[in-house]
Design an enzyme around this catalytic site. Structure first.
Site, PDB file in Angstrom:
ATOM      1  N   GLU A   1       4.771  -6.905  13.204  1.00 46.81           N
ATOM      2  CA  GLU A   1       3.942  -7.089  14.390  1.00 46.81           C
ATOM      3  C   GLU A   1       3.338  -8.485  14.441  1.00 46.81           C
ATOM      4  O   GLU A   1       2.927  -8.951  15.493  1.00 46.81           O
ATOM      5  CB  GLU A   1       2.860  -6.008  14.504  1.00 46.81           C
ATOM      6  CG  GLU A   1       1.900  -5.940  13.347  1.00 46.81           C
ATOM      7  CD  GLU A   1       2.356  -5.012  12.226  1.00 46.81           C
ATOM      8  OE1 GLU A   1       1.492  -4.549  11.481  1.00 46.81           O
ATOM      9  OE2 GLU A   1       3.561  -4.774  12.067  1.00 46.81           O
TER      10      GLU A   1
ATOM     11  N   ARG B   1       0.822  -1.214   0.000  1.00 49.55           N
ATOM     12  CA  ARG B   1       0.000   0.000   0.000  1.00 49.55           C
ATOM     13  C   ARG B   1       0.853   1.261   0.000  1.00 49.55           C
ATOM     14  O   ARG B   1       0.389   2.322  -0.416  1.00 49.55           O
ATOM     15  CB  ARG B   1      -0.998  -0.014   1.155  1.00 49.55           C
ATOM     16  CG  ARG B   1      -2.022  -1.144   1.004  1.00 49.55           C
ATOM     17  CD  ARG B   1      -3.138  -1.132   2.000  1.00 49.55           C
ATOM     18  NE  ARG B   1      -2.711  -1.027   3.379  1.00 49.55           N
ATOM     19  CZ  ARG B   1      -3.538  -0.837   4.404  1.00 49.55           C
ATOM     20  NH1 ARG B   1      -4.848  -0.735   4.186  1.00 49.55           N
ATOM     21  NH2 ARG B   1      -3.092  -0.765   5.633  1.00 49.55           N
TER      22      ARG B   1
END
Length: 180
Positions: free
Chosen positions: A105, A68
């Site tokens: 993460e 993105r």
């Protein structure tokens, strides 16, 4: 951020729970991208990070991270009249690359950049959609520095402040459009 831009972002960025895995709330920006006025406003707001207070462009390249980040960084590069450099996942770029592995993460990844994409001394603005733990930004900064470039800032659409990603940026100037 203006009140109009804040309202636009609130209306056009949606939360998708448990994607890509349980416990993660994904920030879906596709409705924002489909809205010309909202998308244009975000591109201009991100491009501000590549200008000095007088409006002069202070970067030579804009680097966007897969995937993105590409969508946001390429039009930012056009707005700044600079080149765009993609940083991709391992094995996606032909030719000689620099590579850095890092923790996400929710996993691990390796990023690559073409060795000839950034010249020694190039001033570089990093652009991405979300700052989470800061691993992707830190790895991308390392790639730029391996190439001889200097990262002068990081512009991001959304900062997930509860993950404290800015601590991984080691003092890099951070330009955030929306903090959550």
């Amino acid at each position: 951020m203006t009140d109009d831009l804040e309202r636009t972002l609130d209306a056009l960025i949606r939360d998708v729970p448990d994607f890509p895995q349980p416990g993660v709330v994904f920030k879906d920006i596709t409705p924002l991208l489909a809205d010309h006025d909202g998308f244009s406003a975000v591109v201009e707001a991100l491009a501000d990070a590549g200008r000095d207070p007088a409006g002069n462009v202070v970067v030579d390249k804009v680097v966007g991270m897969e995937a993105r980040g590409f969508i946001l960084a390429a039009p930012v590069a056009l707005a700044l009249r600079t080149g765009f450099v993609p940083v991709r996942k391992a094995g996606k770029l032909p030719g000689s690359t620099h590579a850095v592995s890092y923790a996400l993460e929710y996993g691990e990844a390796t990023l690559e950049v073409h060795q000839d994409a950034i010249s020694a001394g190039d001033r570089v603005l990093l652009v991405d959609d979300v700052l989470a733990t800061g691993g992707t930004a830190a790895a991308t900064r390392e790639l730029v520095e391996q190439s001889g470039g200097e990262v002068v800032g990081f512009a991001v659409l959304i900062e997930l402040g509860f993950l404290d990603g800015r601590s991984a940026l080691d003092g890099l100037p951070l330009h955030v459009i929306k903090a959550v």
